[in-house]
Each structure stands twice: as structure tokens, then as C-alpha cells.
Design a protein around this motif. Structure first.
Motif, PDB file in Angstrom:
ATOM      1  N   ALA A  65       3.590 -29.296  18.394  1.00 15.26           N
ATOM      2  CA  ALA A  65       3.096 -30.332  17.486  1.00 15.26           C
ATOM      3  C   ALA A  65       4.271 -31.166  16.974  1.00 15.26           C
ATOM      4  O   ALA A  65       5.425 -30.825  17.196  1.00 15.26           O
ATOM      5  CB  ALA A  65       2.370 -29.678  16.316  1.00 15.26           C
ATOM      6  N   GLU A  66       3.948 -32.224  16.277  1.00 18.26           N
ATOM      7  CA  GLU A  66       4.912 -33.154  15.676  1.00 18.26           C
ATOM      8  C   GLU A  66       5.547 -34.025  16.769  1.00 18.26           C
ATOM      9  O   GLU A  66       6.306 -33.550  17.607  1.00 18.26           O
ATOM     10  CB  GLU A  66       6.006 -32.436  14.865  1.00 18.26           C
ATOM     11  N   ASN A  68       8.013 -36.029  16.944  1.00 18.11           N
ATOM     12  CA  ASN A  68       9.457 -36.036  17.180  1.00 18.11           C
ATOM     13  C   ASN A  68       9.958 -34.727  17.789  1.00 18.11           C
ATOM     14  O   ASN A  68      10.948 -34.728  18.526  1.00 18.11           O
ATOM     15  CB  ASN A  68      10.204 -36.359  15.881  1.00 18.11           C
ATOM     16  N   ALA A  69       9.274 -33.627  17.508  1.00 11.28           N
ATOM     17  CA  ALA A  69       9.623 -32.359  18.170  1.00 11.28           C
ATOM     18  C   ALA A  69       9.248 -32.427  19.650  1.00 11.28           C
ATOM     19  O   ALA A  69       9.960 -31.892  20.507  1.00 11.28           O
ATOM     20  CB  ALA A  69       8.922 -31.187  17.485  1.00 11.28           C
ATOM     21  N   TYR A  72      11.889 -34.492  21.378  1.00 11.86           N
ATOM     22  CA  TYR A  72      13.084 -33.658  21.537  1.00 11.86           C
ATOM     23  C   TYR A  72      12.922 -32.721  22.725  1.00 11.86           C
ATOM     24  O   TYR A  72      13.807 -32.599  23.576  1.00 11.86           O
ATOM     25  CB  TYR A  72      13.334 -32.864  20.258  1.00 11.86           C
ATOM     26  N   MET A  95      15.594 -39.649  13.363  1.00 11.50           N
ATOM     27  CA  MET A  95      14.233 -39.149  13.589  1.00 11.50           C
ATOM     28  C   MET A  95      13.682 -38.461  12.330  1.00 11.50           C
ATOM     29  O   MET A  95      12.499 -38.586  12.019  1.00 11.50           O
ATOM     30  CB  MET A  95      14.210 -38.230  14.809  1.00 11.50           C
ATOM     31  N   PHE A  96      14.552 -37.737  11.607  1.00 13.26           N
ATOM     32  CA  PHE A  96      14.083 -37.160  10.340  1.00 13.26           C
ATOM     33  C   PHE A  96      13.845 -38.275   9.311  1.00 13.26           C
ATOM     34  O   PHE A  96      12.876 -38.229   8.558  1.00 13.26           O
ATOM     35  CB  PHE A  96      15.083 -36.124   9.795  1.00 13.26           C
ATOM     36  N   GLN A  99      10.471 -39.815   9.830  1.00 13.14           N
ATOM     37  CA  GLN A  99       9.314 -39.052   9.352  1.00 13.14           C
ATOM     38  C   GLN A  99       9.245 -39.002   7.829  1.00 13.14           C
ATOM     39  O   GLN A  99       8.164 -38.918   7.265  1.00 13.14           O
ATOM     40  CB  GLN A  99       9.346 -37.619   9.908  1.00 13.14           C
TER      41      GLN A  99
ATOM     42  N   GLU B  66      20.829 -36.828   6.283  1.00 13.09           N
ATOM     43  CA  GLU B  66      19.553 -36.120   6.450  1.00 13.09           C
ATOM     44  C   GLU B  66      19.790 -34.608   6.565  1.00 13.09           C
ATOM     45  O   GLU B  66      20.354 -34.111   7.541  1.00 13.09           O
ATOM     46  CB  GLU B  66      18.762 -36.611   7.681  1.00 13.09           C
ATOM     47  N   ALA B  89      12.124 -26.328  20.191  1.00 15.41           N
ATOM     48  CA  ALA B  89      11.153 -27.367  19.830  1.00 15.41           C
ATOM     49  C   ALA B  89      10.273 -26.911  18.668  1.00 15.41           C
ATOM     50  O   ALA B  89       9.921 -27.706  17.791  1.00 15.41           O
ATOM     51  CB  ALA B  89      10.299 -27.742  21.040  1.00 15.41           C
ATOM     52  N   GLN B  90       9.935 -25.627  18.645  1.00 15.95           N
ATOM     53  CA  GLN B  90       9.100 -25.120  17.539  1.00 15.95           C
ATOM     54  C   GLN B  90       9.877 -25.128  16.218  1.00 15.95           C
ATOM     55  O   GLN B  90       9.307 -25.392  15.149  1.00 15.95           O
ATOM     56  CB  GLN B  90       8.571 -23.709  17.836  1.00 15.95           C
ATOM     57  N   LEU B  92      12.156 -27.306  15.446  1.00 16.42           N
ATOM     58  CA  LEU B  92      12.164 -28.706  15.018  1.00 16.42           C
ATOM     59  C   LEU B  92      10.781 -29.164  14.578  1.00 16.42           C
ATOM     60  O   LEU B  92      10.646 -29.994  13.680  1.00 16.42           O
ATOM     61  CB  LEU B  92      12.728 -29.593  16.128  1.00 16.42           C
ATOM     62  N   ARG B  93       9.751 -28.623  15.197  1.00 17.50           N
ATOM     63  CA  ARG B  93       8.382 -28.961  14.781  1.00 17.50           C
ATOM     64  C   ARG B  93       8.199 -28.708  13.285  1.00 17.50           C
ATOM     65  O   ARG B  93       7.707 -29.559  12.546  1.00 17.50           O
ATOM     66  CB  ARG B  93       7.402 -28.114  15.603  1.00 17.50           C
ATOM     67  N   PHE B  96      10.391 -31.187  11.170  1.00 14.57           N
ATOM     68  CA  PHE B  96       9.795 -32.527  11.016  1.00 14.57           C
ATOM     69  C   PHE B  96       8.586 -32.462  10.089  1.00 14.57           C
ATOM     70  O   PHE B  96       8.370 -33.357   9.273  1.00 14.57           O
ATOM     71  CB  PHE B  96       9.416 -33.113  12.379  1.00 14.57           C
ATOM     72  N   GLN B  99       9.712 -32.547   6.515  1.00 17.24           N
ATOM     73  CA  GLN B  99      10.125 -33.852   5.988  1.00 17.24           C
ATOM     74  C   GLN B  99       8.941 -34.798   5.813  1.00 17.24           C
ATOM     75  O   GLN B  99       8.961 -35.673   4.960  1.00 17.24           O
ATOM     76  CB  GLN B  99      11.175 -34.489   6.895  1.00 17.24           C
ATOM     77  N   ASN B 100       7.916 -34.631   6.631  1.00 11.76           N
ATOM     78  CA  ASN B 100       6.776 -35.543   6.549  1.00 11.76           C
ATOM     79  C   ASN B 100       5.709 -35.048   5.579  1.00 11.76           C
ATOM     80  O   ASN B 100       5.089 -35.855   4.872  1.00 11.76           O
ATOM     81  CB  ASN B 100       6.168 -35.724   7.946  1.00 11.76           C
TER      82      ASN B 100
END
Lengths: 200, 200
Positions: A65-66, A68-69, A72, A95-96, A99, B66, B89-90, B92-93, B96, B99-100
Motif C-alpha cells: 500500500a501507499e 510512494n512505497a 520505491y 516523497m515524504f 505526502q 524530513e 517496501a513495507q 516505507l509503507r 509514508f 506522514q500522511n
């Protein structure tokens, strides 16, 4: 084959289609109807408890999910993500920032205008526009010095920020006073393998 | 030597001090007074045009902004960031997502209560608390199945989410109905090299 849970309405989803096109990856595209609540079904919530698009499902069944992830994950080992650790951190910095600072305002203004019938006479739209303008000014200053968000190279930081910036007009925001952003938008549309947000 | 532009008031800054302590890195800590506008001086804006903390300055003079990009930079090649691309990736998921979805609400509620004299009788505080509760519920469900945010391993995804979650009470939010989050907070405080937010 990669499976993308997708919506034509979402700038976050478009980011993924753009990168997948530039990477030349085949993938299965499943369009969900955001407005009809198709991301709130038990079946979809089992894949992404947050109930948001985009979602990338791997051959293994694992879902990422997400937006931007996902960028990446897909960009690792390609020209779209730098090997250099400092450059990599700068890509993620933008990217952070997107978001936290840009996307909530731009996507928020667009959503209010497109789906809730608001205009820039509405206080909620104005609030988001004002915050978006501050964020766009930061990008404008940066892009008046550099051709891309991180140095002289097109990366997923550009794809990420382009997602909503290039449709700012949908939130009744004009880019007329941001010439460096306008030039950057043209540079991105000229990248090999580019696909537009509306492309089938 | 690494130089951290820092504030004791910020959960985003604390994330960096926590990881630096766990990595055993020496660094120079420069405290800026957020409330006195010390992040809005020309000298600081030259280092970070966004005027935000934390900011990490490398020996080369390059600055990384950031909080989550700084965590990513520092954690590369260490036990706190996975080598496996899907696990990465998880991680970073969740970062992100923080932050959102989580940080704007938690940090927003805390800021209103601590620095603007608001209480949970105030509509702006309530709005952030309600959104924060939805985000915390997502974490609660996840942490009732897993010991850490990504599988069975403590990573920068945990540090990232811990930054504001463990001080939710400062925004007049109780974690009483989130037992899995409470257990996770205890697991984090028991990690080797842990330092508390208030540690000198």
C-alpha cells in the motif's frame, strides 16, 4: 503478473501507472470505483486495511500500500532511484514532503471541487489552496535552480510530485505564477515511456 | 561529525535521537527554539527552505530534511532496515502512512493543546483526535497480529510511528483502549540502546 488496484480519478494511482509504463512492465489493472465505495468492501479491506488506492499485489499475493512505497519498490535497481545513499535520501525527502505537505492540500482541493461541488469561494477550498500555494512556491524555488527534484536526474521524486501538481487546475489552482514548475512539467511529459493520466 | 538540528518539543526530532542512540553514533546536537522562530532565520532557511526540524547535516555540508528520510539514510545497511525488497517496501509503507495519516493528526492535536492552550472541548482538537483515533485503530489491529509494524522485527517503521504515538496523551488522547499499542510501546522501550524523548 503484477496486479494494480487502481482508479482513474486518483493522482496517487497515476504515479504508479506512469512508472510502470516507463519501466515497460506488464501488469493487470483492476479499476475500483472510489465513489461507489469499492475500496470499503471486506474483500478489499483484507488486502489493504486502510481502504485506499493504489494497491500493488505481487505474484506472491503480498500487497504493498501507499503510492510512494510502491514507487520505491518498483524503482529499486532502476535508473529511477539513485544508488548513492545521499541522493536516495534526497529522493525520499521530497516523497515524504509530498505526502505530508503537498498532497493533502492539492488532493484535498481537487476532491472538494471535483466530487463535492465546491468552488474557490468556499473556505475549505481556499484553505487548501493557500497551503498548496506555499508548498508550490517551495518547489518553484527549487526547480528554478535544478531541472529535477534531485539534481539533474529524473527520479521517482519527480513522478511522485508530478502526480497531483500537473492537475492542480482541477482544484482551481493556477500554475501561471510558477514558470519553473511549468517547465518541469514539460520536461516530465517529454520523458521516454511517458503516459498521460488519462491514457487507457 | 553528524550535526542534528533538533528540538526537544518535536516527536519528529526525537525519532532521530532514538535511532542515533541505538546506532551508537556520536553527533553534535543543535537545539533550535521553534516557538521563538529560530527555524525561520535566513541562515536556517538556507539549509532547509521548508524551515522545519529535524535536519541532519553531514560532514560534507549536505543537509537532509524530513524525519523519515533521515531515518532511512541512517538505517541503511543496519539491522533497523531490511535488506529484503518487499520488507523494505513495507517499512516505507508505514512511514509514508505516518506522514500522511497519523502524524498530521497526532502532532496537530499535541500542538494545539501544548502551545495554543486548546483543550478537547475545542472543535479543532476534537477533529484531529477523531482522525487520530481512526489511524490508531488501524495500528491496533495490525499490532494485535504482529509484534512490530513489519513482521517480527524492530525497524525504523516502529521508530517512526513511536515518535508521536507514545506521547498521544499530550494531545489529550488516551491509549487505554489500544492494548496492543500499549504492549508495543513497552517492547520499544525495552530495545537495546533505547533513549527516552526527555533524555538529555
Amino acid at each position: 503478473m503484477l496486479r494494480l488496484y487502481d482508479s482513474p480519478l486518483s493522482g496517487n494511482c497515476y504515479k504508479i501507472r506512469l512508472l510502470l509504463a516507463q519501466l515497460g512492465h506488464q501488469y493487470e489493472r483492476l479499476e475500483l470505483d472510489l465513489l461507489a465505495g469499492e475500496t470499503r468492501t471486506p474483500a478489499f479491506l483484507a488486502k489493504n486495511p486502510h481502504g485506499r488506492l493504489p494497491l500493488l499485489e505481487l505474484d506472491s499475493g503480498v500487497c504493498i500500500a501507499e503510492s510512494n512505497a510502491i514507487l520505491y519498490y518498483l524503482a529499486q535497481g532502476t535508473q529511477y532511484f539513485p544508488d548513492d545513499p545521499v541522493a536516495a535520501a534526497q529522493v525520499l525527502r521530497w516523497m515524504f514532503w509530498e505526502q505530508n505537505t503537498l498532497e493533502p492540500q492539492l488532493a484535498g482541493a481537487i476532491s472538494l471541487v471535483k466530487f463535492h461541488g465546491k468552488t474557490n469561494r468556499d473556505e475549505m477550498v481556499q484553505e487548501r489552496q493557500e497551503r498548496a500555494e506555499k508548498a508550490l512556491m517551495l518547489m518553484e524555488v527549487h526547480l528554478s535552480m535544478w531541472p529535477y527534484m534531485v539534481g539533474d536526474r529524473y527520479t521517482i521524486a519527480d513522478i511522485c510530485l508530478y502526480g497531483y501538481t500537473h492537475i492542480a487546475h482541477q482544484g482551481e489552482l493556477s500554475l501561471a505564477s510558477y514558470p519553473a514548475i511549468q517547465d518541469w512539467i514539460e520536461r516530465i511529459a517529454a520523458q521516454p515511456g511517458y503516459r498521460s493520466m488519462g491514457a487507457d
